[in-house]
Design a protein around this motif. Structure first.
Motif, PDB file in Angstrom:
ATOM      1  N   PHE A 148      -6.450   3.095 -10.891  1.00 32.95           N
ATOM      2  CA  PHE A 148      -5.875   2.898  -9.565  1.00 32.95           C
ATOM      3  C   PHE A 148      -6.939   2.309  -8.646  1.00 32.95           C
ATOM      4  O   PHE A 148      -8.122   2.645  -8.770  1.00 32.95           O
ATOM      5  CB  PHE A 148      -5.398   4.228  -8.964  1.00 32.95           C
ATOM      6  CG  PHE A 148      -4.301   4.897  -9.733  1.00 32.95           C
ATOM      7  CD1 PHE A 148      -2.970   4.583  -9.486  1.00 32.95           C
ATOM      8  CD2 PHE A 148      -4.588   5.844 -10.712  1.00 32.95           C
ATOM      9  CE1 PHE A 148      -1.948   5.209 -10.189  1.00 32.95           C
ATOM     10  CE2 PHE A 148      -3.581   6.466 -11.417  1.00 32.95           C
ATOM     11  CZ  PHE A 148      -2.262   6.149 -11.159  1.00 32.95           C
ATOM     12  N   SER A 149      -6.500   1.457  -7.745  1.00 33.07           N
ATOM     13  CA  SER A 149      -7.399   0.958  -6.689  1.00 33.07           C
ATOM     14  C   SER A 149      -7.064   1.737  -5.419  1.00 33.07           C
ATOM     15  O   SER A 149      -5.980   1.584  -4.861  1.00 33.07           O
ATOM     16  CB  SER A 149      -7.183  -0.542  -6.458  1.00 33.07           C
ATOM     17  OG  SER A 149      -8.012  -0.995  -5.398  1.00 33.07           O
ATOM     18  N   PHE A 150      -7.987   2.614  -4.978  1.00 31.08           N
ATOM     19  CA  PHE A 150      -7.678   3.470  -3.837  1.00 31.08           C
ATOM     20  C   PHE A 150      -8.932   3.832  -3.044  1.00 31.08           C
ATOM     21  O   PHE A 150     -10.064   3.617  -3.507  1.00 31.08           O
ATOM     22  CB  PHE A 150      -6.955   4.743  -4.291  1.00 31.08           C
ATOM     23  CG  PHE A 150      -7.795   5.693  -5.114  1.00 31.08           C
ATOM     24  CD1 PHE A 150      -8.451   6.755  -4.508  1.00 31.08           C
ATOM     25  CD2 PHE A 150      -7.910   5.541  -6.485  1.00 31.08           C
ATOM     26  CE1 PHE A 150      -9.220   7.633  -5.258  1.00 31.08           C
ATOM     27  CE2 PHE A 150      -8.673   6.413  -7.249  1.00 31.08           C
ATOM     28  CZ  PHE A 150      -9.332   7.467  -6.636  1.00 31.08           C
ATOM     29  N   LYS A 172       3.460   7.785  -6.266  1.00 26.32           N
ATOM     30  CA  LYS A 172       2.899   8.978  -5.612  1.00 26.32           C
ATOM     31  C   LYS A 172       2.917  10.165  -6.573  1.00 26.32           C
ATOM     32  O   LYS A 172       1.933  10.926  -6.697  1.00 26.32           O
ATOM     33  CB  LYS A 172       3.707   9.276  -4.344  1.00 26.32           C
ATOM     34  CG  LYS A 172       3.324  10.573  -3.633  1.00 26.32           C
ATOM     35  CD  LYS A 172       4.399  11.622  -3.811  1.00 26.32           C
ATOM     36  CE  LYS A 172       4.018  12.929  -3.188  1.00 26.32           C
ATOM     37  NZ  LYS A 172       4.945  14.017  -3.489  1.00 26.32           N
ATOM     38  N   ILE A 175      -3.576   3.680  -1.479  1.00 28.52           N
ATOM     39  CA  ILE A 175      -3.570   3.130  -2.839  1.00 28.52           C
ATOM     40  C   ILE A 175      -2.940   1.745  -2.812  1.00 28.52           C
ATOM     41  O   ILE A 175      -1.877   1.556  -2.209  1.00 28.52           O
ATOM     42  CB  ILE A 175      -2.755   4.034  -3.793  1.00 28.52           C
ATOM     43  CG1 ILE A 175      -3.188   5.493  -3.667  1.00 28.52           C
ATOM     44  CG2 ILE A 175      -2.871   3.549  -5.230  1.00 28.52           C
ATOM     45  CD1 ILE A 175      -2.226   6.467  -4.316  1.00 28.52           C
ATOM     46  N   ASN A 219     -11.155   8.348 -12.178  1.00 27.30           N
ATOM     47  CA  ASN A 219     -10.313   7.148 -12.203  1.00 27.30           C
ATOM     48  C   ASN A 219     -10.910   6.058 -13.086  1.00 27.30           C
ATOM     49  O   ASN A 219     -10.183   5.341 -13.778  1.00 27.30           O
ATOM     50  CB  ASN A 219     -10.136   6.625 -10.771  1.00 27.30           C
ATOM     51  CG  ASN A 219      -9.213   5.416 -10.695  1.00 27.30           C
ATOM     52  OD1 ASN A 219      -8.052   5.472 -11.096  1.00 27.30           O
ATOM     53  ND2 ASN A 219      -9.744   4.313 -10.193  1.00 27.30           N
ATOM     54  N   SER A 234      -0.707  -0.847  -4.364  1.00 29.62           N
ATOM     55  CA  SER A 234       0.372  -0.672  -5.333  1.00 29.62           C
ATOM     56  C   SER A 234       1.073  -1.964  -5.729  1.00 29.62           C
ATOM     57  O   SER A 234       1.632  -2.070  -6.809  1.00 29.62           O
ATOM     58  CB  SER A 234       1.421   0.287  -4.754  1.00 29.62           C
ATOM     59  OG  SER A 234       2.021  -0.269  -3.602  1.00 29.62           O
ATOM     60  N   PHE A 271       0.297   9.604  -9.397  1.00 33.47           N
ATOM     61  CA  PHE A 271      -1.075   9.762  -8.895  1.00 33.47           C
ATOM     62  C   PHE A 271      -1.380  11.239  -8.644  1.00 33.47           C
ATOM     63  O   PHE A 271      -2.446  11.739  -9.017  1.00 33.47           O
ATOM     64  CB  PHE A 271      -1.247   8.954  -7.603  1.00 33.47           C
ATOM     65  CG  PHE A 271      -2.665   8.881  -7.112  1.00 33.47           C
ATOM     66  CD1 PHE A 271      -3.496   7.842  -7.504  1.00 33.47           C
ATOM     67  CD2 PHE A 271      -3.170   9.847  -6.256  1.00 33.47           C
ATOM     68  CE1 PHE A 271      -4.809   7.770  -7.053  1.00 33.47           C
ATOM     69  CE2 PHE A 271      -4.475   9.784  -5.792  1.00 33.47           C
ATOM     70  CZ  PHE A 271      -5.297   8.744  -6.194  1.00 33.47           C
ATOM     71  N   LEU A 284      -5.170   9.207   1.487  1.00 29.85           N
ATOM     72  CA  LEU A 284      -5.443   8.315   0.357  1.00 29.85           C
ATOM     73  C   LEU A 284      -4.612   7.062   0.534  1.00 29.85           C
ATOM     74  O   LEU A 284      -3.397   7.140   0.747  1.00 29.85           O
ATOM     75  CB  LEU A 284      -5.089   8.972  -0.982  1.00 29.85           C
ATOM     76  CG  LEU A 284      -5.941  10.167  -1.403  1.00 29.85           C
ATOM     77  CD1 LEU A 284      -5.220  11.464  -1.076  1.00 29.85           C
ATOM     78  CD2 LEU A 284      -6.259  10.108  -2.899  1.00 29.85           C
ATOM     79  N   TYR A 335       0.818  -1.212   0.000  1.00 26.38           N
ATOM     80  CA  TYR A 335       0.000   0.000   0.000  1.00 26.38           C
ATOM     81  C   TYR A 335       0.853   1.264   0.000  1.00 26.38           C
ATOM     82  O   TYR A 335       1.888   1.330   0.661  1.00 26.38           O
ATOM     83  CB  TYR A 335      -0.914   0.031   1.229  1.00 26.38           C
ATOM     84  CG  TYR A 335      -1.826  -1.168   1.323  1.00 26.38           C
ATOM     85  CD1 TYR A 335      -2.999  -1.241   0.578  1.00 26.38           C
ATOM     86  CD2 TYR A 335      -1.491  -2.246   2.138  1.00 26.38           C
ATOM     87  CE1 TYR A 335      -3.821  -2.359   0.651  1.00 26.38           C
ATOM     88  CE2 TYR A 335      -2.314  -3.366   2.210  1.00 26.38           C
ATOM     89  CZ  TYR A 335      -3.472  -3.414   1.466  1.00 26.38           C
ATOM     90  OH  TYR A 335      -4.282  -4.515   1.534  1.00 26.38           O
TER      91      TYR A 335
END
Length: 369
Positions: free
Chosen positions: A70-72, A191, A179, A63, A181, A194, A177, A39
Motif C-alpha cells: 500500500f502507498s500510505f 478500508k 492511502i 507494508n 487507492s 487495510f 491514514l 485517496y
C-alpha cells in the motif's frame, strides 16, 4: 400586456445567464473535488487505538514485506504548538502535523520528507512569514520541542502549519491514514482489507460521497431547468409572442441539454454507490448513514491544507445550487401572480362598468332634489 407582465419580460434572459454562469462554476468545482477521489481517508477515533511514531514506522516496515504493498501516510495534527527561530528570537503558535510515510500524498507539489532523515520539515508560507518575514527560508532552522529542523520546502497556504516526520514513541495521537487507492477502487473494501491486514480499528471518511450527492442534485436541477425552458417555449408559442422570445426559449433548452451532457460525461459513479438490484431499498439507508458518518468525521477530525479546499468547494456548490433552484421557481410564481392580478384588474373594471349606470342614476336623483 400590463405593467406587471412587462416587468417580467426580461426575467428569463437574466435567468438564462445566471444558469450558464452558475452551472459553469459548479462543473469547475465538481472537477476540483475529483482530485481527492484517488485517496482513501481512514480515521482512528478510539484514543487507545491511535498510533505513535514508532508504531507508525513499524506499520510501514510491515507494508514493505507484503507482495501487494500500500502507498500510505500515517499522520496526526496538534493545534497551538510553539515553534521558534532562536537566531531571530521569534516564536509562534501554530498547527503541527506529525507523520510517517509518503508525505507527498498530503502535499503532492512539494518534495517528500524521507523516513531516514527526521531533521527536515515543511512549513506553510504563512508560518514562514511570521517567523522570518519572508518565504525564502529553505535550509533555515526552526526549533520544535527542543529539536532543530531544517526547512525542506515552503507550502503556499494562508494557514499557519509545521510538518515533520518522527519515529519516536513520544509522538502520539497519529489518528489519520491517507492511502492512495485509484479512481475506480471500492473504498469500503479497501478500508476493510487495510484494517484487517494491520489490525487497525478505523472508520472511513469518504469525500467522494459529497461529490456524488452534489453531482446528482445538479443533474436533477438541470433537468428541472430543461423542463422550465420547454414550458417557456410552449407558452411563447401559445401566446404568439415575438420571435426573439421563442428563440431565447429554444436557446435555454439547448443550453440545459449541453450542460447536462457535460456533467454526465465528466461525472462517473463507481459500483459501490449503486444498488445491486432495483428492490434494494436498504442500500439508500446505508448510503445515507455513510454520508452522515463522513460528514461527522470530516467536521471533527484534524485537517491538512488541501482538505480545507473540500469544505470550500462543497459549500460553494451547495450555495450556488440552492440559488439556482430558488431563482428557477421565482419566475413561474411571478408569472402566476401577474396573471392573477391581471384577471383581478379586469374583474374590477367590469364591476365598475356594471356599477356605472346605477351610480349615474343615483347622482341624477340627488341633483334633482
Amino acid at each position: 400586456m400590463n405593467r406587471r407582465q412587462k416587468a417580467l419580460k426580461h426575467f428569463p434572459v437574466i435567468l438564462g445567464f445566471f444558469l450558464i454562469i452558475g452551472f459553469s462554476f459548479n462543473l469547475i468545482w465538481l472537477e476540483e473535488l475529483k482530485q481527492f477521489s484517488p485517496y482513501v481517508q481512514l480515521i482512528i477515533k478510539n484514543e487507545g487505538s491511535q498510533l505513535d511514531g514508532k508504531r507508525a514506522n513499524d506499520l510501514l516496515a510491515e507494508n514493505e514485506q507484503l507482495d501487494k504493498q500500500f502507498s500510505f501516510v500515517v499522520w496526526g495534527k496538534k493545534n497551538d504548538e510553539l515553534v521558534s527561530v532562536k537566531e531571530l528570537n521569534t516564536e509562534v503558535k501554530t498547527d503541527v502535523l506529525a507523520l510517517q510515510g509518503n508525505s507527498q500524498l498530503l502535499f503532492p507539489k512539494t518534495p517528500g520528507l524521507h523516513g531516514e532523515n527526521t531533521t527536515e520539515c515543511l512549513v506553510s508560507s504563512s508560518l514562514a512569514n511570521k517567523l522570518f518575514g519572508n518565504t525564502t527560508v529553505k535550509s533555515l532552522s526552526i526549533v520544535y520541542n527542543n529539536r532543530k529542523y531544517q526547512v525542506l520546502s515552503v507550502i503556499p497556504s494562508d494557514r499557519s502549519f509545521f510538518v515533520y516526520e518522527s519515529k519516536s514513541e513520544a509522538v502520539t495521537g497519529l489518528d489519520r491514514l491517507t492511502i492512495l487507492s485509484g479512481n475506480q477502487v471500492n473504498k469500503n473494501l479497501l478500508k476493510q482489507e487495510f484494517s484487517e491486514r494491520f489490525s487497525l480499528d478505523s472508520q472511513l471518511l469518504d469525500y467522494d460521497i459529497f461529490r456524488l450527492l452534489l453531482g446528482v442534485i445538479n443533474g436533477l436541477l438541470l433537468l428541472h431547468f430543461l423542463g422550465f425552458f420547454i414550458w417557456l417555449s410552449i407558452r411563447s408559442e401559445k401566446r404568439k409572442e415575438g420571435l426573439t422570445r421563442r428563440l431565447f426559449s429554444m436557446a435555454g433548452v439547448t443550453c440545459s441539454l449541453v450542460l447536462f451532457i457535460l456533467l454526465t460525461e465528466n461525472f462517473s459513479i463507481t459500483s459501490e454507490y449503486l444498488p445491486t438490484q432495483a428492490s434494494d431499498f436498504d442500500f439508500v439507508k446505508v448510503l445515507l448513514d455513510r454520508m452522515a458518518t463522513s460528514a461527522e468525521l470530516f467536521l471533527e477530525s484534524g485537517k491538512y491544507a488541501s482538505e480545507r479546499q473540500i469544505m470550500m468547494y462543497v459549500l460553494s456548490i451547495a450555495v450556488m445550487t440552492f440559488s439556482l433552484f430558488l431563482v428557477s421557481f421565482i419566475y413561474p410564481v411571478l408569472v402566476f401572480l401577474a396573471e392573477t392580478w391581471t384577471e383581478a384588474d379586469e374583474w374590477e373594471v367590469q364591476l365598475l362598468e356594471i356599477r356605472k349606470p346605477w351610480r349615474n342614476r343615483v347622482m341624477s336623483l340627488f341633483l334633482e332634489r
